[in-house]
Design an enzyme around this catalytic site. Structure first.
Site, PDB file in Angstrom:
ATOM      1  N   GLU A  16      32.198 -24.333 200.621  1.00 42.84           N
ATOM      2  CA  GLU A  16      32.951 -23.808 199.483  1.00 42.84           C
ATOM      3  C   GLU A  16      32.023 -23.282 198.374  1.00 42.84           C
ATOM      4  O   GLU A  16      32.422 -23.187 197.219  1.00 42.84           O
ATOM      5  CB  GLU A  16      33.883 -24.886 198.945  1.00 42.84           C
ATOM      6  CG  GLU A  16      34.910 -25.341 199.965  1.00 42.84           C
ATOM      7  CD  GLU A  16      35.759 -26.495 199.458  1.00 42.84           C
ATOM      8  OE1 GLU A  16      36.500 -26.278 198.484  1.00 42.84           O
ATOM      9  OE2 GLU A  16      35.683 -27.589 200.028  1.00 42.84           O
ATOM     10  N   SER A 191      40.009 -27.313 200.674  1.00 43.46           N
ATOM     11  CA  SER A 191      40.334 -25.884 200.589  1.00 43.46           C
ATOM     12  C   SER A 191      40.580 -25.231 201.938  1.00 43.46           C
ATOM     13  O   SER A 191      40.270 -24.071 202.145  1.00 43.46           O
ATOM     14  CB  SER A 191      39.220 -25.127 199.847  1.00 43.46           C
ATOM     15  OG  SER A 191      39.097 -25.623 198.543  1.00 43.46           O
ATOM     16  N   SER A 326      43.481 -19.991 190.961  1.00 43.27           N
ATOM     17  CA  SER A 326      43.563 -21.406 191.322  1.00 43.27           C
ATOM     18  C   SER A 326      44.771 -22.075 190.693  1.00 43.27           C
ATOM     19  O   SER A 326      45.181 -21.771 189.568  1.00 43.27           O
ATOM     20  CB  SER A 326      42.287 -22.141 190.899  1.00 43.27           C
ATOM     21  OG  SER A 326      41.181 -21.699 191.637  1.00 43.27           O
TER      22      SER A 326
END
EC number: 6.3.2.4
Length: 367
Positions: A16, A191, A326
């Site tokens: 990530e 994620s 987000s």
């Protein structure tokens, strides 16, 4: 007015990495420059820490697929236990000006699994987010589910497999236990990294192979039919929950690209179309999950809302993304806490916890 010096730690040796760069950019852009002085500490993919300049710390910053850390010639090390100068410039072997608080925004492995948190505790530096234990157990989906199940909180049925025993994994037995479709996830990634939806034997073994590239432990879960509801939590000892949002994926499931790259990959209904009763139920459940896993500062709690009104916990993210799409900052935005104020509150919570911990005795005898 003397500004508080905030060290933003970002990047990292994680799948990530690029998401973290985007999160850092948004925090740097939004933080109150009248109140805070930013010190950028970028970690490259080899794990080296760099002292970066706010004007040139990213390459291809507007392209989430090509974004990169602009490595500097100045590297930094952390010195545990030092009263002053816990952060040292390795290029000159002198201490940096004292950082007052650290905002780690390193997603995934070595970032939200307790690793950085433990290092910052040893360095006696206050830091934003959950402490060591809560970070570690929340990151490990296997242990998080065990703790939640033990507290009477509903989670999806699942099975855990280790890489050392992968030759013993039997699709037929897993199918009998969990049915089809099912989801395969690395236990210690977030994620949707390495996550796959499985509908048949071929996809199962390919999904296991893919997931084991990211972790030594893999979780296989039943597919839960329900609406994807997310709730943001903020606080230490008395946390509060945001209005819930609903993820409406435009793809087969809420993938990595849907979360961070493709702005059309998912829609967010914010707030979610829920009754007042269900909204309160989600908020209460999110706080309960937050406290059960020993979270502090912030976390995003993701649920499946089933047709009968029951909630099933999907996962907990203790360092959620802070990119422009987000969910965590967006949920607080619709709940009355704008981005810059959210950053301010998180920093205040970090300092408060640090001061609280420093009041504890570290000897049995009075000195």
């Amino acid at each position: 007015m003397t500004k508080t010096k905030v060290g933003i730690v970002f990047g990292g040796k994680s799948a990530e990495h690029e998401v973290s760069l985007q999160s850092a950019k948004n925090i740097v852009d939004a933080i109150d420059k009248e109140k805070y002085e930013v010190v950028l500490l970028g970690i490259d993919k080899q794990g080296k820490w760099h002292i970066n300049n706010t004007s040139s710390y990213l390459i291809n910053e507007e392209n989430p697929k090509l974004i990169q850390l602009n490595k500097s010639n100045e590297q930094v090390a952390v010195v545990p236990g030092a009263e002053n100068g816990q952060l040292v410039n390795m290029s000159r072997t002198d201490g940096l000006d004292q950082v007052d608080v650290v905002f780690p925004i390193v997603h995934g492995t070595l970032g939200e699994d307790g690793s950085i948190q433990g290092m910052l505790r040893l360095a006696n530096l206050p830091f934003v987010g959950t402490d060591v234990l809560g970070s570690a157990v929340s990151m490990d989906k296997d242990y998080a589910k065990r703790l939640l199940h033990g507290a009477g909180i509903a989670v999806a049925n699942g099975m855990t497999f280790r890489k050392s025993k992968q030759n013993e994994i039997d699709f037929v037995k897993v199918k009998e236990a969990l049915g089809l479709p099912m989801f395969i996830k690395p236990a210690n990634q977030g994620s949707s990294v390495g996550v796959s939806k499985v509908r048949n034997e071929e996809e199962f073994y390919q999904g296991m192979k893919d997931a084991f590239q990211y972790d030594q432990k893999v979780l296989v879960e039943e597919a839960i039919v329900g609406r994807e509801i997310e709730c943001a939590v903020l606080g230490n000892e008395d946390p509060i929950a945001s209005l819930p949002g609903e993820v409406l994926p435009q793809t087969d499931f809420y993938s990595y690209e849907s979360k961070y790259i493709d702005e059309t990959g998912a829609e967010l209904a914010a707030p979610a179309d829920l009754s007042d009763e269900l909204t309160k139920k989600v908020q209460q459940a999110a706080v309960e999950v937050f406290q059960t896993l020993d979270c502090e500062g912030m976390a995003r709690v993701d649920f499946f809302l089933q047709e009968n009104g029951e909630l099933v916990v999907n996962e907990v993210n203790t360092l959620p993304g802070f990119t422009k799409i987000s969910m965590y900052p967006r949920l607080w935005g619709i709940s009355g806490i704008p981005y810059a104020e959210l950053i301010d509150r998180l920093i205040t919570l970090a300092v408060e916890r640090h001061e609280r911990n420093n009041q504890l005795k570290n000897t049995m005898w009075d000195e």
